[in-house]
Design a protein around this motif. Structure first.
Motif, PDB file in Angstrom:
ATOM      1  N   LEU A 152     -18.647  20.027 -41.563  1.00 54.14           N
ATOM      2  CA  LEU A 152     -19.167  19.225 -40.472  1.00 54.14           C
ATOM      3  C   LEU A 152     -18.529  19.675 -39.171  1.00 54.14           C
ATOM      4  CD1 LEU A 152     -18.929  15.646 -42.061  1.00 54.14           C
ATOM      5  CD2 LEU A 152     -20.834  17.249 -42.172  1.00 54.14           C
ATOM      6  N   PRO A 153     -19.227  19.505 -38.049  1.00 50.59           N
ATOM      7  CA  PRO A 153     -18.624  19.875 -36.769  1.00 50.59           C
ATOM      8  C   PRO A 153     -17.504  18.908 -36.396  1.00 50.59           C
ATOM      9  CG  PRO A 153     -20.730  18.791 -36.415  1.00 50.59           C
ATOM     10  CD  PRO A 153     -20.613  19.002 -37.895  1.00 50.59           C
ATOM     11  N   GLU A 154     -16.516  19.400 -35.653  1.00 52.44           N
ATOM     12  CA  GLU A 154     -15.412  18.555 -35.208  1.00 52.44           C
ATOM     13  C   GLU A 154     -15.913  17.400 -34.348  1.00 52.44           C
ATOM     14  OE1 GLU A 154     -12.182  18.443 -35.776  1.00 52.44           O
ATOM     15  OE2 GLU A 154     -12.182  20.143 -37.192  1.00 52.44           O
ATOM     16  N   GLN A 155     -17.041  17.598 -33.697  1.00 52.27           N
ATOM     17  CA  GLN A 155     -17.579  16.568 -32.795  1.00 52.27           C
ATOM     18  C   GLN A 155     -18.012  15.307 -33.532  1.00 52.27           C
ATOM     19  OE1 GLN A 155     -18.284  19.780 -32.690  1.00 52.27           O
ATOM     20  NE2 GLN A 155     -17.603  20.428 -30.655  1.00 52.27           N
ATOM     21  N   ILE A 156     -17.994  15.347 -34.851  1.00 50.61           N
ATOM     22  CA  ILE A 156     -18.341  14.154 -35.621  1.00 50.61           C
ATOM     23  C   ILE A 156     -17.382  13.013 -35.285  1.00 50.61           C
ATOM     24  CG2 ILE A 156     -16.920  14.393 -37.719  1.00 50.61           C
ATOM     25  CD1 ILE A 156     -20.667  13.920 -37.920  1.00 50.61           C
ATOM     26  N   GLU A 158     -16.467  12.072 -32.478  1.00 49.31           N
ATOM     27  CA  GLU A 158     -16.822  11.414 -31.231  1.00 49.31           C
ATOM     28  C   GLU A 158     -17.784  10.241 -31.438  1.00 49.31           C
ATOM     29  OE1 GLU A 158     -18.338  14.448 -28.682  1.00 49.31           O
ATOM     30  OE2 GLU A 158     -16.562  15.729 -28.905  1.00 49.31           O
ATOM     31  N   LEU A 159     -18.197  10.030 -32.672  1.00 45.66           N
ATOM     32  CA  LEU A 159     -19.142   8.940 -32.977  1.00 45.66           C
ATOM     33  C   LEU A 159     -18.362   7.638 -33.134  1.00 45.66           C
ATOM     34  CD1 LEU A 159     -21.397  10.848 -35.542  1.00 45.66           C
ATOM     35  CD2 LEU A 159     -21.860  10.428 -33.112  1.00 45.66           C
ATOM     36  N   PRO A 177     -13.656  17.438 -41.556  1.00 44.73           N
ATOM     37  CA  PRO A 177     -12.839  17.787 -40.396  1.00 44.73           C
ATOM     38  C   PRO A 177     -11.808  16.701 -40.116  1.00 44.73           C
ATOM     39  CG  PRO A 177     -15.001  17.033 -39.686  1.00 44.73           C
ATOM     40  CD  PRO A 177     -15.059  17.147 -41.180  1.00 44.73           C
ATOM     41  N   ALA A 178     -10.655  17.098 -39.600  1.00 43.30           N
ATOM     42  CA  ALA A 178      -9.591  16.140 -39.301  1.00 43.30           C
ATOM     43  C   ALA A 178     -10.047  15.097 -38.287  1.00 43.30           C
ATOM     44  CB  ALA A 178      -8.358  16.877 -38.792  1.00 43.30           C
ATOM     45  N   SER A 179     -11.048  15.458 -37.480  1.00 41.49           N
ATOM     46  CA  SER A 179     -11.506  14.558 -36.423  1.00 41.49           C
ATOM     47  C   SER A 179     -12.137  13.273 -36.940  1.00 41.49           C
ATOM     48  CB  SER A 179     -12.504  15.280 -35.512  1.00 41.49           C
ATOM     49  OG  SER A 179     -13.667  15.657 -36.234  1.00 41.49           O
ATOM     50  N   VAL A 180     -12.497  13.221 -38.223  1.00 39.57           N
ATOM     51  CA  VAL A 180     -13.120  11.999 -38.742  1.00 39.57           C
ATOM     52  C   VAL A 180     -12.177  10.816 -38.625  1.00 39.57           C
ATOM     53  CG1 VAL A 180     -14.664  13.203 -40.337  1.00 39.57           C
ATOM     54  CG2 VAL A 180     -12.410  12.464 -41.130  1.00 39.57           C
ATOM     55  N   SER A 181     -10.866  11.088 -38.575  1.00 37.95           N
ATOM     56  CA  SER A 181      -9.894  10.000 -38.477  1.00 37.95           C
ATOM     57  C   SER A 181      -9.979   9.272 -37.139  1.00 37.95           C
ATOM     58  CB  SER A 181      -8.474  10.531 -38.681  1.00 37.95           C
ATOM     59  OG  SER A 181      -8.147  11.465 -37.669  1.00 37.95           O
ATOM     60  N   LYS A 182     -10.716   9.836 -36.184  1.00 38.46           N
ATOM     61  CA  LYS A 182     -10.890   9.195 -34.885  1.00 38.46           C
ATOM     62  C   LYS A 182     -11.952   8.102 -34.915  1.00 38.46           C
ATOM     63  CE  LYS A 182      -9.737  13.420 -32.309  1.00 38.46           C
ATOM     64  NZ  LYS A 182     -10.233  14.413 -31.301  1.00 38.46           N
ATOM     65  N   ILE A 183     -12.722   8.054 -35.998  1.00 37.94           N
ATOM     66  CA  ILE A 183     -13.819   7.081 -36.079  1.00 37.94           C
ATOM     67  C   ILE A 183     -13.246   5.759 -36.580  1.00 37.94           C
ATOM     68  CG2 ILE A 183     -16.153   6.667 -36.906  1.00 37.94           C
ATOM     69  CD1 ILE A 183     -16.374   9.615 -37.578  1.00 37.94           C
ATOM     70  N   LYS A 184     -12.733   4.969 -35.676  1.00 40.72           N
ATOM     71  CA  LYS A 184     -12.044   3.730 -36.041  1.00 40.72           C
ATOM     72  C   LYS A 184     -12.979   2.677 -36.617  1.00 40.72           C
ATOM     73  CE  LYS A 184      -8.330   5.530 -34.245  1.00 40.72           C
ATOM     74  NZ  LYS A 184      -7.269   6.088 -35.118  1.00 40.72           N
ATOM     75  N   SER A 185     -14.277   2.796 -36.319  1.00 45.87           N
ATOM     76  CA  SER A 185     -15.236   1.770 -36.730  1.00 45.87           C
ATOM     77  C   SER A 185     -15.774   1.975 -38.140  1.00 45.87           C
ATOM     78  CB  SER A 185     -16.415   1.740 -35.744  1.00 45.87           C
ATOM     79  OG  SER A 185     -17.016   3.027 -35.652  1.00 45.87           O
ATOM     80  N   THR A 202      -4.919  11.740 -42.809  1.00 48.25           N
ATOM     81  CA  THR A 202      -4.942  10.619 -41.870  1.00 48.25           C
ATOM     82  C   THR A 202      -5.870   9.492 -42.333  1.00 48.25           C
ATOM     83  OG1 THR A 202      -6.663  11.828 -40.644  1.00 48.25           O
ATOM     84  CG2 THR A 202      -4.395  12.066 -39.879  1.00 48.25           C
ATOM     85  N   MET A 203      -6.241   9.488 -43.602  1.00 49.90           N
ATOM     86  CA  MET A 203      -7.182   8.492 -44.115  1.00 49.90           C
ATOM     87  C   MET A 203      -6.720   7.061 -43.861  1.00 49.90           C
ATOM     88  SD  MET A 203     -10.029   9.525 -45.571  1.00 49.90           S
ATOM     89  CE  MET A 203     -10.420   8.168 -46.656  1.00 49.90           C
TER      90      MET A 203
END
Length: 378
Positions: A152-156, A158-159, A177-185, A202-203
């Motif tokens: 998946l793209p890192e931009q995922i 940003e959702l 991608p590590a960026s999924v941990s940014k999806i707090k919702s 970071t799960m």
């Protein structure tokens, strides 16, 4: 059945259109502008024989009022999909099923109002465009049965409004991608039937996550620390080296935990090692006091009978392969009990009516039974 543009033009105020297994004829430009809901469906299994059924990009340039669109079994091209994404500015729900032509998702515009995007059965889809991060209103994202997707793209990440991410049967997917941990919702994450070997470290940051599905993720050897917010956890892996300690999941209501030996999958034929040992135990199970459904399969792991008996809310219990010498008593609220390939010789059912001998069936059949039932198969 054949539908022509002239027939559609007879209904200039048409807002709801459902066409099932029909043939299109004529130019539909300008006659679909009032539509709010459109569903074009070919039954699964025959759509590959109907490749002459298609939509021109020009037909989708006039769907500016459509809110919900479902296109299933029609071999649309990338140009057509681009046209739909860019032209239907009010589109909130898009479902597309069955495609062999598209290898990359379109570029998503910043003005998109999409809230739910479902793409299923895109056999050639390899790349998800990084512009997907622009879908700021997206709450539900599903890529299912897309075997060519490997990442998946890192931009995922940003959702920020995303609540559900489903990637089941994307059997080429090997990592998140590590960026999924940014999806707090995020409240639901399904990566079942993928080749993901490790979940992000970071799960634990998914503090609203309630459902995690790792069913048939046979590359997973161990779990990272997961959020205590989980209420449903499914984990099946032939590569597990130890029984994970889940004692801190005190909010769990449904738990499926298996070494994969309960499935029809043949490890040697599918490239997975035949895992003949496990370490660890289930001594922590008694701390999961909110459990109502429990399914556990581990070969030669001892079942803690006293711990199980303390689960007063437990209604459905399935155990396979466990070393189960005896039960002194079981929770009185049990409505379904299945034991098979256990070492037990004696089972005491305090508080339950006399058991019935019935033909065993698969665990997925657990359901709307109103009777107390006991299945044993030693």
């Amino acid at each position: 059945m054949t539908v022509t543009s002239e027939q559609i033009k007879r209904f200039p105020r048409l807002q709801f259109l459902w066409l099932h297994n029909v043939t299109f004829q004529g130019d539909f430009t300008g006659c679909l502008s009032e539509l709010k809901w459109i569903c074009l469906v070919y039954p699964y299994g025959i759509y590959r024989e109907r490749r002459n059924q298609h939509l021109e990009a020009t037909n989708l340039l006039h769907l500016e009022n459509v809110v919900v669109a479902n296109l299933s079994g029609i071999e649309i091209t990338k140009d057509v999909l681009d046209s739909l994404i860019k032209g239907a500015r009010k589109l909130k729900v898009l479902t597309i099923y069955g495609n062999t032509l598209i290898s990359k998702t379109p570029t998503f515009p910043e003005y998109s109002n999409l809230e739910k995007l479902t793409i299923i059965g895109f056999q050639s889809l390899m790349k998800i465009d990084c512009s997907i991060g622009k879908l700021r209103w997206l709450t539900d994202l599903r890529f299912e049965h897309c075997p060519s997707i490997k990442k998946l793209p890192e931009q995922i990440g940003e959702l920020q409004n995303l609540q559900c991410l489903c990637l089941k049967y994307c059997c080429g997917l090997i990592e998140l991608p590590a960026s999924v941990s940014k999806i707090k919702s995020l409240t639901e994450l399904d990566v079942s039937y993928t080749k993901i070997a490790e979940m992000p470290s970071t799960m634990s940051k998914f503090r609203q996550l309630q459902t995690l599905n790792l069913d048939l993720c046979h590359e997973i050897q161990e779990l990272p620390k997961l959020p205590i917010s989980l209420t449903t956890l499914r984990l099946t892996s032939l590569s597990l080296q130890t029984v994970p300690n889940l004692s801190y999941f005190t909010n769990l209501v449904k738990l499926l935990l298996s070494d994969g030996k309960d499935r029809e999958l043949l490890p040697d034929e599918d490239g997975y090692p035949s895992n003949e040992f496990q370490t660890g135990d289930l001594g922590w199970i008694g701390s999961l006091t909110k459990l109502s459904n429990l399914y556990v399969c581990f070969i030669n792991v001892r079942a803690p009978t006293t711990e199980l008996s303390s689960l007063s809310l437990l209604k459905k219990l399935v155990l396979k392969g466990l070393d189960l010498p005896t039960f002194e008593h079981l929770p009185s609220n049990l409505i379904f009990l299945k034991l098979y390939e256990t070492g037990g010789k004696q089972v005491h059912l305090d508080g339950l009516p006399p058991s019935e001998k019935e033909t065993p069936f698969l665990p997925t059949s657990l359901g709307k039974s109103k009777e107390n039932k006991v299945y044993t198969n030693n």
